[in-house]
Design an enzyme around this catalytic site. Structure first.
Site: not given
Length: 313
Positions: A48, A73
């Protein structure tokens, strides 16, 4: 719909150079045609960081002063907090209740403000914060900048293994798989790119079959241990996958656990459940996959210690 191009991915590669680790391809002892792309080795423990760094690089000075906000999350939240801190940008992360505590703690440690919200409210609350504060919303996957940043993984795979035949990539919201498929199919048209998701959160499979975004409710998707893959596709990521993904495989919880154990014991990689799904597909669904030189994207290593211990018990 205007899809991300190879030129977009190459521009992202320039933006992230120096901040994001260029991870290697690791051969495996148990399969001489399988290589691993260990994004768990990134500073924040997941791929990410690529999309988040590219997104922050695009902000003008006024936008940087107002900060960034996202919903995550865990892994995207950590990545954006890291990228924002490096750029001196304030960051707020809306985290769904029930996310692994290890991820929540790390987001806070990186200097971001964390707000816990009901899972079904994560996007709405992030949009509210953006509207109230003027912060730039940086979604975890539904964004061209994010897709282009994640696509740099595909650039590196083809550069390091020019004769790659198959790329296995996890699918959650579809940002990673959209970007990787974009780069790999442009550079190596003969390669097959297969998405992999948990059987208990197989909404991407259903979306591709239906030709429209199919949303599973959180009671269904939260059954899977692969918390990073509980999100559904967006119209943007579905458009990319419908055009560029060659197929999708769903793996069981037992297969995910077994793949995690194999990665820890034999590849010496600490991985979270979401990161093990591509290897699970290769281990247990090989008859559904083309033959040849295969790369499995191992997406992250931010695993709850109790989950890791249960897999190794």
């Amino acid at each position: 719909m205007d899809l991300v191009s190879l030129a977009d991915v190459r521009a992202a590669a320039d933006d992230i150079a120096g901040t994001v680790v260029r991870t290697p391809l690791l051969p495996t002892l148990w399969d001489d045609e399988l290589w691993l792309k260990p994004e768990s080795l990134q500073p924040v423990g997941s791929f990410k960081l690529r999309g988040a760094t590219h997104a922050v690089a695009w902000l003008d000075p006024a936008a940087r002063a107002r900060g960034v906000v996202t919903h995550s999350s865990g892994n995207h939240g950590q990545a954006l907090a890291y990228a924002a801190r490096a750029a001196g940008v304030p960051c707020t992360v809306l985290v769904p209740e029930g996310a692994p505590q290890v991820k929540v703690d790390r987001i806070r440690a990186l200097g971001a403000e964390v707000r816990l919200v009901p899972p079904a409210r994560r996007l709405a609350e992030a949009e509210r914060v953006a509207a109230d504060t003027g912060a730039a919303l940086v979604p975890p996957f539904d964004d061209r900048r994010i897709i282009a940043g994640q696509g740099t993984i595909g650039l590196e795979i083809v550069a390091d293994l020019p004769d790659v035949d198959v790329v296995l990539v996890p699918v959650g919201g579809g940002g990673l798989s959209s970007g990787v498929a974009t780069a790999v199919k442009a550079l190596r048209p003969s390669a097959t790119v297969i998405g992999v998701e948990p059987l208990l959160a197989a909404d991407a499979r259903d979306s591709l079959a239906a030709g429209e975004v199919v949303v599973w409710d959180v009671e269904r998707t939260y059954r899977t241990s692969a918390d990073g893959l509980r999100t559904h596709l967006s119209a943007l990521t579905l458009a990319h996958l419908a055009e560029r993904l060659d197929g999708i495989v769903a793996v069981s919880e037992e297969e995910i656990s077994a793949a995690m154990g194999r990665l820890v014991r034999e590849a010496r990689l600490v991985v979270e459940p979401s990161a093990a799904v591509a290897v699970a597909a290769r281990l247990f669904h090989r008859d559904e996959l083309p033959a040849g030189h295969t790369v499995a994207v191992v997406t992250g290593g931010n695993v709850d210690p109790a989950v890791l211990a249960s897999v190794l018990a």
